[in-house]
Design an enzyme around this catalytic site. Structure first.
Site, short mmCIF file in Angstrom:
data_model
loop_
_atom_site.label_atom_id
_atom_site.label_comp_id
_atom_site.label_asym_id
_atom_site.label_seq_id
_atom_site.Cartn_x
_atom_site.Cartn_y
_atom_site.Cartn_z
N ALA A 269 0.84 -1.20 0.00
CA ALA A 269 0.00 0.00 0.00
C ALA A 269 0.87 1.25 0.00
CB ALA A 269 -0.92 0.00 1.22
N ASP A 270 0.27 2.32 -0.47
CA ASP A 270 0.94 3.62 -0.41
C ASP A 270 -0.13 4.69 -0.29
OD1 ASP A 270 3.75 4.80 -0.66
OD2 ASP A 270 2.56 6.11 -1.95
N GLN A 271 0.33 5.85 0.19
CA GLN A 271 -0.61 6.94 0.41
C GLN A 271 0.12 8.27 0.20
OE1 GLN A 271 -2.23 7.54 4.50
NE2 GLN A 271 -4.18 7.08 3.52
#
Length: 196
Positions: free
Chosen positions: A69-71
């Protein structure tokens, strides 16, 4: 099938733990700067980073389910990542106050023979705050390790005027509505949906 979270983020770990899932976690150690040099499109970049993190761990554990995941925050035509320092967190919130920005959260689940990707876009409008209020908030939640420099899972809600999202859990780091559906489709039991 073993589930591995390709992240060192304590917030993402807490999200999966809250569901009662059994999983391992491992820092992907992906060099994000290389991907950031290749694209300036925030949606594409976030998705590519989530994929790269999942792929890095999947290469070591090809028989596992690997979740990456990344944000990032997209505001005023700029990509904002983690502030990194107290002073930068204060500056970040100062620049965001009184206006809307997008919090982009991408995730990727790699399973043997398939890969699933999803991006959640949350629009957040922050209240107009004084510098003194921003400094007080940053010191309270110590937010320099988060994109946007706020933590909704703590006291960040006091900064918010409006939130528009399909999945509120994405704000913390993982869009759990999508992820739990993926896991169920792959035959992984979600503990609260299974009789003991």
């Amino acid at each position: 099938m073993n589930l591995i979270l390709a992240s060192a983020s304590p917030y993402r770990r807490q999200q999966l733990e809250s569901l009662g899932l059994h999983f391992a976690w491992e820092d992907s150690q992906v060099d994000e700067s290389l991907l950031k040099q290749k694209t300036t499109d925030p949606y594409q970049l976030c998705a590519q980073l989530a994929l790269a993190k999942a792929q890095a761990i999947s290469k070591k554990h090809p028989d596992a389910l690997v979740l990456g995941a990344d944000q990032l925050v997209y505001a005023q035509q700029k990509i904002l990542g983690k502030a990194g320092t107290r002073a930068s967190a204060i500056d970040q919130l100062q620049s965001l106050q009184g206006q809307s920005h997008q919090l982009i959260t991408s995730c990727c689940l790699i399973a043997p023979n398939q890969s699933l990707q999803h991006t959640d876009i949350t629009t957040i409008t922050l209240k107009k705050l004084t510098r003194e209020q921003i400094v007080s908030y940053v010191d309270c939640d110590q937010t320099w390790d988060c994109a946007g420099s706020y933590k909704l899972e703590k006291n960040g809600v006091v900064l918010m005027q409006k939130i528009s999202t399909e999945d509120p859990s994405a704000i913390i780091g993982l869009p759990l509505m999508t992820i739990t559906q993926w896991l169920m489709d792959l035959g992984i039991h979600i503990p609260c949906l299974v009789k003991p």
